[in-house]
Design an enzyme around this catalytic site. Structure first.
Site, PDB file in Angstrom:
ATOM      1  N   GLN A 141       0.809  -1.223   0.000  1.00 45.01           N
ATOM      2  CA  GLN A 141       0.000   0.000   0.000  1.00 45.01           C
ATOM      3  C   GLN A 141       0.842   1.272   0.000  1.00 45.01           C
ATOM      4  O   GLN A 141       0.317   2.358  -0.247  1.00 45.01           O
ATOM      5  CB  GLN A 141      -0.952   0.002   1.207  1.00 45.01           C
ATOM      6  CG  GLN A 141      -0.259   0.140   2.560  1.00 45.01           C
ATOM      7  CD  GLN A 141      -1.181  -0.131   3.726  1.00 45.01           C
ATOM      8  OE1 GLN A 141      -1.646  -1.259   3.926  1.00 45.01           O
ATOM      9  NE2 GLN A 141      -1.454   0.887   4.523  1.00 45.01           N
ATOM     10  N   CYS A 147      -5.130   0.338   3.559  1.00 42.24           N
ATOM     11  CA  CYS A 147      -5.242  -1.097   3.856  1.00 42.24           C
ATOM     12  C   CYS A 147      -6.667  -1.605   3.649  1.00 42.24           C
ATOM     13  O   CYS A 147      -6.878  -2.739   3.233  1.00 42.24           O
ATOM     14  CB  CYS A 147      -4.801  -1.372   5.286  1.00 42.24           C
ATOM     15  SG  CYS A 147      -5.745  -0.397   6.488  1.00 42.24           S
ATOM     16  N   HIS A 286      -6.387  -1.371  11.671  1.00 41.59           N
ATOM     17  CA  HIS A 286      -5.709  -1.851  10.461  1.00 41.59           C
ATOM     18  C   HIS A 286      -6.550  -2.958   9.830  1.00 41.59           C
ATOM     19  O   HIS A 286      -7.163  -3.760  10.530  1.00 41.59           O
ATOM     20  CB  HIS A 286      -4.309  -2.375  10.822  1.00 41.59           C
ATOM     21  CG  HIS A 286      -3.481  -2.760   9.639  1.00 41.59           C
ATOM     22  ND1 HIS A 286      -3.352  -1.965   8.516  1.00 41.59           N
ATOM     23  CD2 HIS A 286      -2.736  -3.882   9.386  1.00 41.59           C
ATOM     24  CE1 HIS A 286      -2.546  -2.573   7.639  1.00 41.59           C
ATOM     25  NE2 HIS A 286      -2.173  -3.724   8.141  1.00 41.59           N
ATOM     26  N   ASN A 306      -1.059  -9.359   4.738  1.00 42.66           N
ATOM     27  CA  ASN A 306      -0.975  -7.914   4.940  1.00 42.66           C
ATOM     28  C   ASN A 306      -0.732  -7.244   3.583  1.00 42.66           C
ATOM     29  O   ASN A 306      -0.534  -7.929   2.563  1.00 42.66           O
ATOM     30  CB  ASN A 306       0.158  -7.594   5.928  1.00 42.66           C
ATOM     31  CG  ASN A 306       0.006  -6.240   6.583  1.00 42.66           C
ATOM     32  OD1 ASN A 306      -0.916  -5.474   6.287  1.00 42.66           O
ATOM     33  ND2 ASN A 306       0.919  -5.915   7.486  1.00 42.66           N
TER      34      ASN A 306
END
Length: 339
Positions: A141, A147, A286, A306
């Protein structure tokens, strides 16, 4: 003849001394090597000094954790990465699921009972959708709190693969640029249900036709004729129910989740099973993607994808403790698309 030997002896003696002197002058510090590796430089020397203090503090923390890991006092390893010089404020911006305003949990909730029944039928003790082709490459990102967009596209990519057998990387940039009227905030974060609301109405292009820029300053370039997938709705997992989340992972596919990642241990995680005693299941900040679960040495874990590139974590992934206590809020805000 003698003079020749004297000269040669002097040369032999002098060369190692010269090398030693050069290396003392030029041996770069770990700090300098880290900056070179990540192509980081600062305009002001004062900034460099402040960043070095942050970096060295982080390095000491990482080394302390890894000593504990060697003695069996920690369940995971940490490693220095490209985020080593971030201030706490910069890290909060990177997380990108915290926005001002209430959590959007508007939407239908899946039945824990029917998820349980379907999961029991399968009886899976471990699931890894990476091995089954549901999961695109690890994305990055950048320094943008987007995110939420990656967590959204990841789940839709999985459902699209499940339905069509084709794995297509979907456009996070389209969500960043075009979904503000649905309650998203570009690089400043969003709740993922708002992004899902946008996709229901507009569909998504691939990241080939609408590539990622890691900024939220350009206008929306949405082209309806380039849309490659649509969703009809989405469902929330009953809030806080880890069993329902595991059942959804087993029976449906990768799941969009929000977690509390506002801890240095998360930022520098590198391998093992992550466990953070200071995690708060109500402090969601997150967004990530749950792509599976399993067990190792009697410890159950989630597999998390992630969006910080492959240089973070275990090739871009994390294994997080799965102990029925809703660790880090992993089941507090979990949802999946219906295609």
């Amino acid at each position: 003849y003698q003079a020749h030997w004297v000269a040669l002896f002097a040369l032999l003696m002098w060369a190692p001394l010269q090398v030693a002197a050069d290396s003392e002058e030029e041996a770069p510090s770990d700090w300098a090597l880290w900056k070179r590796l990540h192509q980081i430089s600062y305009d002001e020397e004062s900034d460099d000094i402040q960043r070095q203090i942050i970096w060295e503090t982080n390095l000491r923390m990482i080394e302390k954790n890894n000593d504990n890991f060697r003695f069996g006092l920690s369940t995971f390893n940490m490693a220095m990465n490209k985020y080593g010089d971030l201030t706490k404020m910069e890290y909060k911006l990177l997380l990108g699921a915290t926005i001002n305003g209430p959590i959007n949990r508007r939407g239908k909730v899946a039945s824990a009972q029917s998820l349980r029944v379907n999961a029991n039928r399968l009886g899976l003790t471990n699931v890894d959708y990476r091995a089954q082709g549901y999961v695109t490459e690890v994305k990055d990102q950048g320094y943008c709190g987007s995110c939420w967009a990656f967590s959204t596209t990841g789940a839709i990519e999985g459902q699209m693969f499940k339905r069509t057998g084709r794995l297509v990387s979907l456009s996070e940039q389209q969500l960043v640029d075009c979904s503000r009227s649905y309650g998203t905030y570009g690089c400043s974060g969003a709740w993922m249900a708002n992004a899902y609301d946008y996709v229901i109405h507009k569909g998504l292009e691939s990241s080939d036709t609408y590539p990622y820029t890691s900024a939220d300053t350009q206008p929306c370039f949405y082209d309806r004729s380039s849309v490659v997938t649509r969703i009809s709705d989405y469902r929330f997992i009953p809030a806080g129910d880890e069993q329902a989340l595991a059942d959804a992972v087993a029976t449906i596919g990768p799941i969009t989740v929000a977690i509390d990642a506002d801890h240095p241990s998360f930022l520098f995680y590198s391998s093992g099973i992550y466990k953070e005693s200071n995690c708060n299941p109500n402090n969601l900040n997150h967004a990530v993607l749950v792509v599976g679960y399993g067990s190792e040495g009697g410890k159950d874990y989630w597999i998390i994808k992630n969006s910080w590139g492959t240089g973070w974590g275990d090739g871009g992934y994390m294994r997080m403790i799965r102990n029925g206590k809703n660790t880090c809020g992993i089941a507090s805000y979990a949802l999946y698309p219906i295609v």
